[in-house]
Design a protein around this motif. Structure first.
Motif, PDB file in Angstrom:
ATOM      1  N   SER A 128       0.862  -1.181   0.000  1.00  0.00           N
ATOM      2  CA  SER A 128       0.000   0.000   0.000  1.00  0.00           C
ATOM      3  C   SER A 128       0.900   1.234   0.000  1.00  0.00           C
ATOM      4  O   SER A 128       2.067   1.155   0.391  1.00  0.00           O
ATOM      5  CB  SER A 128      -0.912  -0.002   1.230  1.00  0.00           C
ATOM      6  OG  SER A 128      -0.148   0.059   2.413  1.00  0.00           O
ATOM      7  N   VAL A 133       0.353  -2.138   4.566  1.00  0.00           N
ATOM      8  CA  VAL A 133      -0.347  -3.341   4.112  1.00  0.00           C
ATOM      9  C   VAL A 133       0.353  -3.883   2.873  1.00  0.00           C
ATOM     10  O   VAL A 133       0.772  -3.121   1.995  1.00  0.00           O
ATOM     11  CB  VAL A 133      -1.829  -3.029   3.783  1.00  0.00           C
ATOM     12  CG1 VAL A 133      -2.536  -4.233   3.181  1.00  0.00           C
ATOM     13  CG2 VAL A 133      -2.560  -2.553   5.025  1.00  0.00           C
ATOM     14  N   ILE A 135      -0.407  -6.333  -0.290  1.00  0.00           N
ATOM     15  CA  ILE A 135      -1.492  -6.977  -1.027  1.00  0.00           C
ATOM     16  C   ILE A 135      -0.918  -8.173  -1.777  1.00  0.00           C
ATOM     17  O   ILE A 135       0.095  -8.057  -2.467  1.00  0.00           O
ATOM     18  CB  ILE A 135      -2.138  -6.003  -2.041  1.00  0.00           C
ATOM     19  CG1 ILE A 135      -2.647  -4.739  -1.353  1.00  0.00           C
ATOM     20  CG2 ILE A 135      -3.238  -6.700  -2.826  1.00  0.00           C
ATOM     21  CD1 ILE A 135      -3.807  -4.954  -0.406  1.00  0.00           C
ATOM     22  N   TYR A 137      -2.431 -12.098  -3.746  1.00  0.00           N
ATOM     23  CA  TYR A 137      -3.636 -12.738  -4.263  1.00  0.00           C
ATOM     24  C   TYR A 137      -3.463 -14.241  -4.186  1.00  0.00           C
ATOM     25  O   TYR A 137      -2.358 -14.762  -4.273  1.00  0.00           O
ATOM     26  CB  TYR A 137      -3.929 -12.296  -5.703  1.00  0.00           C
ATOM     27  CG  TYR A 137      -2.766 -12.490  -6.628  1.00  0.00           C
ATOM     28  CD1 TYR A 137      -2.577 -13.697  -7.299  1.00  0.00           C
ATOM     29  CD2 TYR A 137      -1.832 -11.491  -6.812  1.00  0.00           C
ATOM     30  CE1 TYR A 137      -1.496 -13.885  -8.122  1.00  0.00           C
ATOM     31  CE2 TYR A 137      -0.744 -11.669  -7.639  1.00  0.00           C
ATOM     32  CZ  TYR A 137      -0.581 -12.877  -8.301  1.00  0.00           C
ATOM     33  OH  TYR A 137       0.495 -13.064  -9.112  1.00  0.00           O
ATOM     34  N   ASN A 143      -5.685 -10.544  -0.883  1.00  0.00           N
ATOM     35  CA  ASN A 143      -5.422 -10.631   0.551  1.00  0.00           C
ATOM     36  C   ASN A 143      -4.669  -9.405   1.033  1.00  0.00           C
ATOM     37  O   ASN A 143      -3.798  -8.894   0.331  1.00  0.00           O
ATOM     38  CB  ASN A 143      -4.592 -11.880   0.864  1.00  0.00           C
ATOM     39  CG  ASN A 143      -5.335 -13.140   0.512  1.00  0.00           C
ATOM     40  OD1 ASN A 143      -6.449 -13.347   0.963  1.00  0.00           O
ATOM     41  ND2 ASN A 143      -4.726 -13.975  -0.306  1.00  0.00           N
ATOM     42  N   HIS A 144      -4.987  -8.953   2.237  1.00  0.00           N
ATOM     43  CA  HIS A 144      -4.324  -7.816   2.868  1.00  0.00           C
ATOM     44  C   HIS A 144      -3.565  -8.346   4.078  1.00  0.00           C
ATOM     45  O   HIS A 144      -4.164  -8.968   4.955  1.00  0.00           O
ATOM     46  CB  HIS A 144      -5.342  -6.771   3.329  1.00  0.00           C
ATOM     47  CG  HIS A 144      -6.253  -6.300   2.247  1.00  0.00           C
ATOM     48  ND1 HIS A 144      -7.152  -5.289   2.431  1.00  0.00           N
ATOM     49  CD2 HIS A 144      -6.424  -6.683   0.957  1.00  0.00           C
ATOM     50  CE1 HIS A 144      -7.827  -5.077   1.332  1.00  0.00           C
ATOM     51  NE2 HIS A 144      -7.396  -5.927   0.427  1.00  0.00           N
ATOM     52  N   HIS A 145      -2.256  -8.079   4.134  1.00  0.00           N
ATOM     53  CA  HIS A 145      -1.405  -8.544   5.228  1.00  0.00           C
ATOM     54  C   HIS A 145      -0.785  -7.343   5.925  1.00  0.00           C
ATOM     55  O   HIS A 145      -0.266  -6.434   5.261  1.00  0.00           O
ATOM     56  CB  HIS A 145      -0.276  -9.439   4.706  1.00  0.00           C
ATOM     57  CG  HIS A 145      -0.742 -10.577   3.867  1.00  0.00           C
ATOM     58  ND1 HIS A 145      -1.064 -11.793   4.375  1.00  0.00           N
ATOM     59  CD2 HIS A 145      -0.951 -10.656   2.532  1.00  0.00           C
ATOM     60  CE1 HIS A 145      -1.442 -12.599   3.403  1.00  0.00           C
ATOM     61  NE2 HIS A 145      -1.379 -11.925   2.265  1.00  0.00           N
ATOM     62  N   SER A 146      -0.782  -7.362   7.230  1.00  0.00           N
ATOM     63  CA  SER A 146      -0.132  -6.304   8.006  1.00  0.00           C
ATOM     64  C   SER A 146       1.382  -6.420   7.843  1.00  0.00           C
ATOM     65  O   SER A 146       1.937  -7.515   7.892  1.00  0.00           O
ATOM     66  CB  SER A 146      -0.505  -6.443   9.481  1.00  0.00           C
ATOM     67  OG  SER A 146       0.292  -5.604  10.265  1.00  0.00           O
ATOM     68  N   THR A 147       2.067  -5.269   7.664  1.00  0.00           N
ATOM     69  CA  THR A 147       3.531  -5.280   7.547  1.00  0.00           C
ATOM     70  C   THR A 147       4.208  -4.888   8.858  1.00  0.00           C
ATOM     71  O   THR A 147       5.391  -4.589   8.885  1.00  0.00           O
ATOM     72  CB  THR A 147       4.004  -4.344   6.416  1.00  0.00           C
ATOM     73  OG1 THR A 147       3.567  -3.015   6.711  1.00  0.00           O
ATOM     74  CG2 THR A 147       3.475  -4.798   5.064  1.00  0.00           C
ATOM     75  N   LYS A 153      -2.625 -11.762   8.351  1.00  0.00           N
ATOM     76  CA  LYS A 153      -3.610 -11.421   7.333  1.00  0.00           C
ATOM     77  C   LYS A 153      -4.708 -10.601   8.014  1.00  0.00           C
ATOM     78  O   LYS A 153      -5.241 -11.000   9.045  1.00  0.00           O
ATOM     79  CB  LYS A 153      -4.192 -12.695   6.723  1.00  0.00           C
ATOM     80  CG  LYS A 153      -5.139 -12.440   5.589  1.00  0.00           C
ATOM     81  CD  LYS A 153      -5.560 -13.771   4.968  1.00  0.00           C
ATOM     82  CE  LYS A 153      -6.692 -13.563   4.005  1.00  0.00           C
ATOM     83  NZ  LYS A 153      -7.179 -14.838   3.483  1.00  0.00           N
ATOM     84  N   GLY A 156      -9.430  -9.509   3.210  1.00  0.00           N
ATOM     85  CA  GLY A 156      -9.387 -10.048   1.858  1.00  0.00           C
ATOM     86  C   GLY A 156     -10.655  -9.700   1.113  1.00  0.00           C
ATOM     87  O   GLY A 156     -11.701  -9.442   1.717  1.00  0.00           O
ATOM     88  N   LEU A 175      -6.392   0.305  -6.482  1.00  0.00           N
ATOM     89  CA  LEU A 175      -5.667  -0.942  -6.646  1.00  0.00           C
ATOM     90  C   LEU A 175      -6.066  -1.525  -7.989  1.00  0.00           C
ATOM     91  O   LEU A 175      -7.250  -1.643  -8.288  1.00  0.00           O
ATOM     92  CB  LEU A 175      -6.006  -1.922  -5.517  1.00  0.00           C
ATOM     93  CG  LEU A 175      -5.338  -3.287  -5.585  1.00  0.00           C
ATOM     94  CD1 LEU A 175      -3.824  -3.148  -5.381  1.00  0.00           C
ATOM     95  CD2 LEU A 175      -5.924  -4.233  -4.568  1.00  0.00           C
TER      96      LEU A 175
END
Length: 188
Positions: A128, A133, A135, A137, A143-147, A153, A156, A175
């Protein structure tokens, strides 16, 4: 951007970089021992990341026509198929050939985390604009994952279409997803 990077011989790891405002300046280097699978350029045009089947990701300084190796990220158990840099240049995501993604902080020599549970190899991860985040797939889902810790996760979106690549628009407000049937889906 102002820089173009291309793999000139993927089997031998040969990489070529052109500065578009100086067409006579070209740099070429054997970047890896095996096939280069992906490249990413930082938004400030100073760093290039290369991914390879040789199980490494390499970071290159590209300020001048001499490519300078900055760092090699080695702690990958298998070949690396994709690479993405966060806009602030502080993080890197690497899609591995074992259906996982490694998240790296570029000031460290070991990965921050490994995202697992994908049904197939993940290509074209995207950060992002704020870098909070990642992204990915998998199985028709964005899918959205915290960094940041706990690196999990966080959401999604089901697309009902096979996804081949993802990227954010230049302004970071949309996006874009390349989907089946040669289409691009744009979401806000």
């Amino acid at each position: 951007g102002e820089i173009l990077a291309a793999v000139t011989d993927s089997d031998t790891g040969q990489l070529k970089v052109w500065w578009l405002n100086k067409p006579d300046q070209v740099a070429e280097v054997r970047a890896h021992k095996d096939r280069i699978t992906d490249v990413a350029i930082s938004t400030d045009n100073t760093t290039l990341a290369t991914a390879s089947s040789d199980m490494t990701v390499k970071l290159w300084e590209i300020r001048t026509n001499d490519l300078k190796l900055i760092k090699t990220l080695r702690h990958n158990p298998t070949g690396v198929g994709s690479v993405a840099l966060s806009r602030d240049g502080k993080m890197l995501a690497a899609g591995l050939y074992n259906k996982t993604i490694r998240l790296w902080s570029l000031d460290k020599d070991t990965p921050l985390t490994t995202y697992e549970g994908f049904s197939e190899n993940v290509f074209s991860p995207a950060f992002s604009p704020d870098g909070k985040v990642l992204i990915t797939y998998d199985d028709k889902t964005l899918n959205h994952h915290s960094t940041s810790f706990p690196y999990e996760k966080v959401g999604g979106v089901l697309t009902n279409e096979r996804i081949g690549c993802v990227s954010f628009s230049a302004d970071g407000k949309q996006l874009l997803a390349g989907v089946s049937a040669n289409k691009i889906r744009i979401t806000d």
